[in-house]
Write a protein that holds these residues in place. Structure first.
Motif, PDB file in Angstrom:
ATOM      1  N   ASP A  37       0.877  -1.162   0.000  1.00 54.15           N
ATOM      2  CA  ASP A  37       0.000   0.000   0.000  1.00 54.15           C
ATOM      3  C   ASP A  37       0.921   1.221   0.000  1.00 54.15           C
ATOM      4  O   ASP A  37       1.644   1.468   0.971  1.00 54.15           O
ATOM      5  N   ALA A  38       0.918   1.973  -1.101  1.00 51.41           N
ATOM      6  CA  ALA A  38       1.861   3.083  -1.246  1.00 51.41           C
ATOM      7  C   ALA A  38       1.735   4.100  -0.124  1.00 51.41           C
ATOM      8  O   ALA A  38       2.737   4.621   0.377  1.00 51.41           O
ATOM      9  N   ASN A  39       0.501   4.405   0.287  1.00 51.86           N
ATOM     10  CA  ASN A  39       0.304   5.386   1.355  1.00 51.86           C
ATOM     11  C   ASN A  39       0.806   4.859   2.697  1.00 51.86           C
ATOM     12  O   ASN A  39       1.406   5.608   3.482  1.00 51.86           O
ATOM     13  N   LEU A  40       0.570   3.582   2.958  1.00 51.27           N
ATOM     14  CA  LEU A  40       1.063   2.991   4.203  1.00 51.27           C
ATOM     15  C   LEU A  40       2.585   2.901   4.178  1.00 51.27           C
ATOM     16  O   LEU A  40       3.249   3.111   5.206  1.00 51.27           O
ATOM     17  N   GLN A  41       3.147   2.609   3.014  1.00 51.65           N
ATOM     18  CA  GLN A  41       4.608   2.560   2.862  1.00 51.65           C
ATOM     19  C   GLN A  41       5.217   3.922   3.169  1.00 51.65           C
ATOM     20  O   GLN A  41       6.195   4.036   3.907  1.00 51.65           O
ATOM     21  N   LYS A  42       4.603   4.956   2.616  1.00 53.37           N
ATOM     22  CA  LYS A  42       5.102   6.313   2.857  1.00 53.37           C
ATOM     23  C   LYS A  42       4.963   6.682   4.328  1.00 53.37           C
ATOM     24  O   LYS A  42       5.867   7.315   4.912  1.00 53.37           O
ATOM     25  N   ALA A  43       3.863   6.272   4.950  1.00 52.24           N
ATOM     26  CA  ALA A  43       3.661   6.560   6.376  1.00 52.24           C
ATOM     27  C   ALA A  43       4.728   5.884   7.220  1.00 52.24           C
ATOM     28  O   ALA A  43       5.237   6.470   8.187  1.00 52.24           O
ATOM     29  N   ALA A  44       5.091   4.642   6.864  1.00 53.70           N
ATOM     30  CA  ALA A  44       6.128   3.917   7.610  1.00 53.70           C
ATOM     31  C   ALA A  44       7.476   4.614   7.473  1.00 53.70           C
ATOM     32  O   ALA A  44       8.215   4.778   8.457  1.00 53.70           O
ATOM     33  N   GLU A  45       7.800   5.023   6.256  1.00 52.46           N
ATOM     34  CA  GLU A  45       9.072   5.718   6.028  1.00 52.46           C
ATOM     35  C   GLU A  45       9.117   7.029   6.806  1.00 52.46           C
ATOM     36  O   GLU A  45      10.123   7.352   7.458  1.00 52.46           O
ATOM     37  N   ASP A  46       8.044   7.789   6.728  1.00 50.06           N
ATOM     38  CA  ASP A  46       7.984   9.079   7.424  1.00 50.06           C
ATOM     39  C   ASP A  46       8.059   8.897   8.937  1.00 50.06           C
ATOM     40  O   ASP A  46       8.723   9.678   9.637  1.00 50.06           O
ATOM     41  N   ALA A  47       7.378   7.874   9.452  1.00 48.20           N
ATOM     42  CA  ALA A  47       7.368   7.636  10.897  1.00 48.20           C
ATOM     43  C   ALA A  47       8.767   7.279  11.396  1.00 48.20           C
ATOM     44  O   ALA A  47       9.194   7.753  12.465  1.00 48.20           O
TER      45      ALA A  47
END
Length: 624
Positions: free
Chosen positions: A251-261
């Protein structure tokens, strides 16, 4: 009378001499014509094909056409790896040698801002290339325009439009998606043939794993050139065939959220004087094994590789002591710490060595071997649920003593530890399960009770990857089923119809009873209450949630782990995070897990209204 005949005799002699000379000349001409005829026959008939090829070689050029790599979509159809058109500076292959005059070379070097030595090396390395030598990729429109408008200053140089690989999310998922690079002389395509020059192939991650589907098939075009070597008309060729598109479980949005977190938490820890050397996070669907997000910190931007990475950028990456190209989620092994206690607990419960309600006295240290709790706590009389919630070491030391190392090792292997999970990526580490046999084999030493106690709390010789521990908790969350994790759900034909579909692969079930599973579930739910190690962040979480913190001793500051799954009654997602050299997992890794959970369930900063406000704020440059 004799005197009268002298002139006539001389005349006849002179005439005969003239005729003889003409005869010789005619003979010589005939011989020359025969020689020329033979030569023409040799050139046009016997060697005709050769000279035609030579002539065509000066008039006709065959140029390679790069195939567009297949698109990698996330589970919702968002592009995570695609292609765009880009200008390339090429030097068509010349039969008389691939060279540039020093003057043209210097002009090109100044225009491209590339050292002349690098351009010369590119030409030399590709002197046997088919069709053309690619000197630079993704040049700006200004560079392309100058070369096209000043052909006399750049003889033998042309501009081509080719597909360039792009990663819209930059470094998000870089270690998973991988990157592409130019094929070398030893690289072969799916049919075993060498690649044409400048062909981009997968070098790491999914780009490499599924390269045979993604790469497509290069084509060629045939053009006629004038005496100056400039194209005058298109003659023909073979069209390039694009690669197959690949549908990911990510999930691209979840992937980005993980990276940002993770990035935000690294900065937060740095402000408090803690400098982690690496981190990883993973989100998985426990009911299928589908990976929803997989992130490693530090990361890198794979876009750098698409147009040919510079020496400066390459050195910056490979000389980074924290290894940004390493996919820590699958390739790095760590002591699992207290996350391993579910394995020890399952072993003891199944062996009837303890009951959930039995209370064991914790005085702060074990009564046989002087092994203590992490911060010297003494919890008194404590049962299984409380011990798991508080992550009590003394309690689990005792469970380890009761069941022994052999049973713990066997249960760990049943959970899938000590071997790769089988995810569709290269480079997965085995990890290691602590055992008497391992110590004897590697160190030729006897096993001691204290080592059993260490193994029982995830220390000793236990080593696991983050993905292995995520799958351990996925099996607990889903009721005991072991799934093989995977990243690709489908490969499409060019018309969008499925060519290959990947379904969940159930590997088996955990050898534990439902009552044991229920006991562990209850204990993990209590971790997230006020009295548990995860309560500080999750006590009032709006979704019912279970989890476990872990802190593992290393050389230096401890590694921090945290894992959670939700909703508790019917889990949809398991999220795990591990921080290297960061201290307690409930302090370092838990905040990242919470943010990823927020993103998954659209809570907090990821609530629909809040998320739109944040996006609008970003568009305004962060100004209120």
């Amino acid at each position: 009378m004799v005197k009268k005949d002298v002139p006539s005799i001389l005349t006849r002699l002179l005439k005969n001499k003239e005729e003889s000379r003409y005869a010789r000349m005619i003979s010589a001409a005939i011989v020359l014509l025969l020689i020329l005829g033979a030569r023409l026959f040799f050139m046009q008939v016997i060697e005709g094909s050769y000279y035609k090829e030579e002539a065509d070689g000066n008039r006709i050029r065959h140029l390679p056409m790069q195939a567009t790599r297949g698109v990698m979509y996330d589970r919702n159809g968002i592009i995570m790896a695609g292609s765009r058109s880009a200008y390339s500076v090429i030097m068509p292959v010349n039969r008389k040698g691939n060279t540039l005059s020093d003057e043209a070379l210097n002009r090109l070097s100044a225009l491209l801002k590339v050292p002349t030595a690098d351009i010369k090396k590119k030409i030399e390395d590709n002197k046997l290339a088919f069709g053309a030598i690619y000197l630079a990729n993704d040049v700006g429109i200004d560079v392309a325009t100058q070369i096209e408008e000043k052909k006399d200053e750049f003889p033998g140089i042309e501009i081509e439009v080719n597909p360039l690989r792009v990663y819209p999310y930059s470094n998000a998922g870089a270690q998973v998606l991988g990157y592409v690079g130019e094929a070398g002389p030893d690289d072969k395509d799916a049919e075993g043939n060498p690649y044409t020059t400048a062909t981009l192939i997968g070098r790491a991650g999914l780009e490499r794993q599924y390269n045979a589907y993604l790469e497509g098939k290069n084509g060629s075009k045939t053009v006629e050139v004038n005496a100056s070597g400039q194209p005058v008309r298109y003659v023909g060729g073979t069209p390039a065939i694009s690669g197959n598109s690949v549908r990911l479980t990510l999930d691209a949005n979840l992937q980005k959220a993980a990276e940002d977190a993770m990035e935000a938490q690294v900065n937060e820890l740095a402000h408090s004087g803690v400098m982690p050397t690496g981190a990883s996070a993973i989100a998985v669907d426990p009911n299928s094994g589908a990976i929803l997000a997989m992130a490693s910190w530090p990361s890198y931007d794979p876009n750098r590789f698409s147009k040919g990475i510079s020496s400066k950028d390459w050195n910056e990456i490979i000389n980074n002591k924290n290894h940004p190209m390493q996919n820590r989620t699958i390739a790095s092994s760590y002591p699992p710490g207290s996350l391993f206690k579910v394995v020890t607990g399952a072993t003891a419960l199944e062996a009837k060595a303890v009951t959930p309600e039995e209370r064991i006295f914790d005085s702060g240290k074990h009564w046989i071997v002087d092994k203590r709790n992490a911060q010297g706590e003494a919890f008194g009389w404590i049962n299984f649920y409380e011990a798991l919630a508080k992550s009590d070491n003394v309690y689990f030391y005792e469970l380890g003593r009761r069941v022994g190392i052999d049973k713990i090792s066997h249960m760990a292997e049943e959970f899938g530890l000590g071997k790769p999970t089988g995810i569709d990526l290269e480079g997965e580490a085995d990890g290691n399960v602590a055992s008497e046999a391992y110590k004897k084999k590697v160190f030729e030493q006897d096993w001691y009770l204290g080592e059993t106690m260490d193994a029982a709390i995830g220390q000793s010789f236990n080593l696991t990857t983050p993905i292995q521990m995520a799958m351990v908790y996925a099996a607990i969350a889903n009721g005991g089923y072991k799934y093989q994790p995977y990243l690709v759900s489908r490969i499409d034909n060019l018309d969008g119809t499925p060519q290959k579909i990947f379904s969940p692969n159930k590997l088996g079930t955990l050898p534990i009873s439902q009552s044991t599973l229920d006991t562990i579930h209850t204990g993990l739910r209590m971790v997230m209450t006020k009295e548990g190690t995860g309560g500080q962040l999750f006590e009032h979480y709006p979704i019912s949630i279970a989890g476990k913190s872990g802190t593992a001793e290393t050389n230096g500051l401890d590694n921090g782990w945290f894992v959670a799954y939700a909703p508790f009654d019917k889990p949809e997602v398991v999220v795990l995070c591990m921080f290297e050299h960061s201290g307690f997992g409930s302090d370092s890794a838990a905040p990242v897990v919470k943010k990823i959970m927020d993103a998954y369930f659209h809570l907090g900063d990821y609530a629909p209204g809040k998320q739109k406000a944040n996006q609008d704020k970003d568009k305004k440059g962060g100004k209120e």
